[in-house]
Design a protein around this motif. Structure first.
Motif, PDB file in Angstrom:
ATOM      1  N   MET A 530       0.860  -1.188   0.000  1.00  0.00           N
ATOM      2  CA  MET A 530       0.000   0.000   0.000  1.00  0.00           C
ATOM      3  C   MET A 530       0.897   1.240   0.000  1.00  0.00           C
ATOM      4  SD  MET A 530      -3.064   0.571   2.723  1.00  0.00           S
ATOM      5  CE  MET A 530      -2.122   1.154   4.104  1.00  0.00           C
ATOM      6  N   VAL A 531       0.505   2.259  -0.745  1.00  0.00           N
ATOM      7  CA  VAL A 531       1.275   3.510  -0.754  1.00  0.00           C
ATOM      8  C   VAL A 531       0.765   4.391   0.384  1.00  0.00           C
ATOM      9  CG1 VAL A 531       1.841   5.584  -2.097  1.00  0.00           C
ATOM     10  CG2 VAL A 531       1.668   3.362  -3.232  1.00  0.00           C
ATOM     11  N   VAL A 532       1.671   4.998   1.128  1.00  0.00           N
ATOM     12  CA  VAL A 532       1.258   5.768   2.307  1.00  0.00           C
ATOM     13  C   VAL A 532       1.923   7.145   2.389  1.00  0.00           C
ATOM     14  CG1 VAL A 532       0.920   3.655   3.675  1.00  0.00           C
ATOM     15  CG2 VAL A 532       3.079   4.925   3.856  1.00  0.00           C
ATOM     16  N   GLU A 533       1.276   7.989   3.169  1.00  0.00           N
ATOM     17  CA  GLU A 533       1.889   9.239   3.611  1.00  0.00           C
ATOM     18  C   GLU A 533       2.153   9.088   5.105  1.00  0.00           C
ATOM     19  OE1 GLU A 533       0.594  13.597   2.812  1.00  0.00           O
ATOM     20  OE2 GLU A 533      -0.373  13.089   4.697  1.00  0.00           O
ATOM     21  N   PHE A 534       3.400   9.249   5.514  1.00  0.00           N
ATOM     22  CA  PHE A 534       3.717   9.155   6.935  1.00  0.00           C
ATOM     23  C   PHE A 534       3.484  10.491   7.618  1.00  0.00           C
ATOM     24  CE2 PHE A 534       6.346   5.564   5.478  1.00  0.00           C
ATOM     25  CZ  PHE A 534       5.875   4.607   6.349  1.00  0.00           C
ATOM     26  N   LYS A 582      -1.056   7.440   6.695  1.00  0.00           N
ATOM     27  CA  LYS A 582      -2.380   7.428   6.088  1.00  0.00           C
ATOM     28  C   LYS A 582      -2.234   6.733   4.747  1.00  0.00           C
ATOM     29  CE  LYS A 582      -3.847  11.514   3.789  1.00  0.00           C
ATOM     30  NZ  LYS A 582      -4.270  12.902   3.825  1.00  0.00           N
ATOM     31  N   SER A 583      -3.188   5.890   4.412  1.00  0.00           N
ATOM     32  CA  SER A 583      -3.070   5.175   3.147  1.00  0.00           C
ATOM     33  C   SER A 583      -3.459   6.111   2.016  1.00  0.00           C
ATOM     34  CB  SER A 583      -3.968   3.944   3.148  1.00  0.00           C
ATOM     35  OG  SER A 583      -5.278   4.321   2.821  1.00  0.00           O
ATOM     36  N   LEU A 584      -2.716   6.066   0.926  1.00  0.00           N
ATOM     37  CA  LEU A 584      -3.072   6.870  -0.244  1.00  0.00           C
ATOM     38  C   LEU A 584      -3.631   5.978  -1.349  1.00  0.00           C
ATOM     39  CD1 LEU A 584      -0.136   9.440  -0.408  1.00  0.00           C
ATOM     40  CD2 LEU A 584      -2.355   9.656   0.697  1.00  0.00           C
ATOM     41  N   SER A 585      -3.383   4.673  -1.225  1.00  0.00           N
ATOM     42  CA  SER A 585      -3.916   3.741  -2.221  1.00  0.00           C
ATOM     43  C   SER A 585      -4.692   2.652  -1.496  1.00  0.00           C
ATOM     44  CB  SER A 585      -2.768   3.101  -3.006  1.00  0.00           C
ATOM     45  OG  SER A 585      -2.115   2.128  -2.210  1.00  0.00           O
TER      46      SER A 585
END
Ligand code: SAH
Length: 696
Positions: A530-534, A582-585
């Protein structure tokens, strides 16, 4: 000089030592170092700068020349601050050669070469005198040698030596003092990292309760510090039994003693409860007045002040040797013992009307560092204790075992320190054997298991096979074929989530011993991404550019080079419950591993793209494994829950997930035409490693 680097081999489950050549430049140490995190720690940097200016001014006001000793200069930052503040000369000591070299370049680039001398030595090797490293003793001592436990990086012996040989009497010190604080708490969650709780199993013939051996009850555990991001521990997970208390402080401007000692404070619980845990953190005063203070206090201590996120300094969790029921208002003594590098705690009740003399007090202080007596703490580390105590997880394994086990099952379990063999026995398997294949050279778990089996009257019921999977012989299995092969899977040498795929290699190695209709549990595993923003973790790998006005790009470049040397295309392990993102995908399954078959000869690879569905900065991808135990029962070692509106993630609190930081960050804005990230992921069956590449 030869350099050996330890690395676990996920195809054999054992540690291997790789000899690095002459040109080994500590790339891994640099790439994974905490320098970037420190340089991003604005609160720390600002306060050091204020403290250094104040110290230089005090010396100048006395009409003296300001001669600075900066021990552990790293990038040279604190010396550059001192030179800018008007110091006449700085001796900057750095033991780690690649850093000392970088410091020379950074100091030159910032125009301080005539004011700062970098000395690539350990401070205890530094000489003073006309032809020594330093011309004279310094009158300002600056350093940042602290870890989360304050003294774990050797600050005390370093200061002790510096006061004896390198600085003048009455020198100024930045920081001036450090103070350690404690708070007594009860917490089932944290206590579950230290003790095995009874495990309840509904067996055919009634409820069975698995209990730990009695030695575990009062075992002090291991001395290694438990440092965590306490700010991620919700207040519902612990209950404070005391106020915050000052445990001890160290004045760095005076001679420091590093020899073992203890400190004792009196406590009165504000609430009755079970004293289990001592939470601890420290602060440093940059000047004698205490006006410039940098604190690690967690969120509930000073709720109004803004918290600075940092990973190089967190908070400590200490486990009392045994749980102690305490009453509100009763008198307790809490003792902190320390040696040169670590701290541990003891709690005692004051007896009625007792006024202890110093000598009496001294008698019941245990100054020896904690040593595990029950041997479980050598077998299971703290997150592993937490995992084994996770009742939900145990229930899923029990349910799955119940589905696959029959009364004539011949069961082999391959996993380190696992309770599955005992569960399989209780659930009716006829013959249960286990293998714990990871090799930790100095430790054999046999004695622990003997005590454990004895405590549960299981002697003779479960056999431990000492051979490694590839050396398994029919005689080990009493000439029977395995009808149920189980694993959690869990291996102590695993660093990244997919290293537990060693189970697949072990399963392949024992193939000839499997019955034709064997059931393998888990039947398969899958890798998810999963692509995330930390929220914050991005800082540890992000370039700094300038720090308090000083150009530290040389450091950024050095870290980038080291990342490119070997680490690129590799992920790193982080326990994400401590690092919100937070998940971005959408989470995506990217590879599957079929344990009913043997490991194939060829690589497993996949390519694809993920859409970025939410607005945010893509810092990286998170990867984790899920194990499919039986039909409809899967356990995740990563994502547990995803809230859809905001993309908040809940992670498995016992496991580390793999984080792959993207080389550059992209900001996704519009949702009508989502940006896509393409990926290529390759599982090399020869090495057991996963390489990956992402394009934004
Ligand atoms: N002063 C820098 C870096 C701090 S990190 C800053 O504040 O940004 C601590 C550094 O001290 C590390 O680079 C470590 O290698 C070095 N170090 C620790 N103990 C030392 C000692 N006794 N002598 C020399 N260097 C030391």
């Amino acid at each position: 000089m030869k350099t050996f680097c330890g690395r676990a081999n996920p195809t054999t489950g054992s540690m291997e030592w790789v000899e690095e050549g002459e040109d080994y430049d500590y790339h891994q140490e640099i790439a994974r170092s905490r320098y970037a995190d420190m340089l991003h720690d604005k609160d720390r940097n600002v306060k050091y700068y204020q403290g250094i200016r104040a110290a230089v001014n005090r010396v100048k006001e006395r009409g003296e020349k300001a001669i600075v000793l900066d021990i552990g200069t790293g990038t040279g930052l604190l010396s550059m601050m001192a030179a800018s503040a008007g110091a006449d000369f700085c001796y900057a000591i750095e033991v780690f050669k690649p850093m000392a070299n970088a410091a020379v370049k950074i100091v030159e680039k910032n125009g301080f070469s005539d004011k700062i001398k970098i000395i690539n030595k350990h401070s205890t090797e530094v000489t003073v005198g006309l032809d020594g490293d330093m011309q004279c003793r310094a009158n300002i001592l600056v350093s940042e040698l602290f870890d989360t436990e304050l003294i774990g990086e050797g600050a005390l012996p370093t200061y002790e030596h510096a006061h004896k040989y390198l600085v003048q009497e009455g020198c100024e010190a930045v920081p001036h003092r450090a103070t350690v604080y404690v708070q007594l708490v009860e917490s089932r969650r944290m206590w579950s990292w230290k003790k095995l709780f009874p495990v309840h199993v509904e067996a055919e013939d009634g409820e069975k309760i698995l209990v730990p051996p009695s030695e575990m009850e009062s075992c002090p555990g291991v001395p290694s510090v438990c440092d965590i991001q306490l700010n991620q521990m919700p207040s519902s997970d612990f209950s404070t039994l005391s106020d915050v208390v000052t445990m001890f402080s160290v004045d760095f401007s005076k001679p420091v003693q590093s020899a073992s000692t203890y400190y004792r404070v009196q406590l009165e619980p504000v609430k009755s409860g079970k004293a289990q845990i001592v939470l601890s953190w420290w602060d440093i005063d940059m000047d004698p007045s205490g006006m410039i203070n940098c604190t690690m206090a967690p969120y509930w201590v000073k709720p109004s002040s803004a918290l600075q996120w940092r990973d190089h300094w967190m908070q400590c969790v200490y486990f009392l040797p045994r749980e102690e029921p305490v009453l509100q208002g009763e008198k307790l003594y809490l003792t902190a013992c320390r040696d040169e590098y670590s701290v541990w705690y003891n709690l005692q009740k004051a007896r009625e009307g007792e006024n202890k003399t110093d000598e009496e007090e001294h008698k019941d202080v245990h100054v020896e560092s904690p040593v595990c007596r029950c041997r479980a703490h050598l077998l299971w580390n703290r997150p592993r204790f937490g995992e084994l105590n996770d009742q939900n997880r145990t229930r899923q394994y029990i349910e799955s075992l119940r589905k696959v086990l029959k009364t004539d099952s011949v069961c082999l379990c391959i996993s380190d320190g696992s309770l599955l063999p005992v569960l399989a026995h209780y659930l009716g398997a006829k013959q249960v054997q286990c293998m714990q294949p990871s090799r930790i050279d100095c430790y054999h778990p046999h004695e622990f298991w003997q005590a454990f089996f004895k405590a549960n009257h299981l002697e003779d019921k479960i056999k431990i096979i000492e051979a490694r999977p590839e050396l398994l012989k029919p005689s080990h299995l009493e000439d029977k074929k395995i009808s149920v092969l189980v694993g959690e899977p869990f291996f102590t040498t695993s660093l990244l989530p997919w290293h537990n795929l060693y189970f697949w290699y072990a399963r392949t190695a024992v193939s000839t011993h499997l019955a034709s209709n064997v059931t393998v549990l888990p039947q398969s595993a899958s890798l998810h991404m999963m692509v995330v923003e930390f929220q914050d973790l991005w800082r540890i790998r992000s370039p700094c550019g300038t720090c308090e006005g000083f150009d530290v790009q040389t450091m950024d470049d050095m870290i980038k080079d080291s990342l490119n040397f070997r680490e690129s295309k590799e992920a790193e392990p982080h326990p994400l419950w401590e690092y919100p993102c937070k998940s971005l995908s959408e989470p995506q399954e990217v590879l599957t591993f079929d344990f009913t078959k043997t490991v194939p000869q060829h690589c497993l690879s996949t390519e694809g793209s993920v859409k970025l569905l939410r607005k945010g900065k893509s810092h990286g991808a998170v990867l984790w494994m899920e194990y499919h135990l039986a039909a409809d029962i899967s356990v995740s070692t990563g994502l547990m829950q995803l809230s859809n509106e905001k993309g908040n993630c809940e992670w498995n609190p016992h496991c580390k997930q793999a984080v792959y930081f993207f080389s550059s960050v992209i900001e996704s804005e519009i949702l009508s035409d989502p940006t896509a990230v393409t990926y290529a992921i390759n599982f090399d069956t020869k090495t057991g490693e996963i390489a990956m590449d992402f394009k934004l």
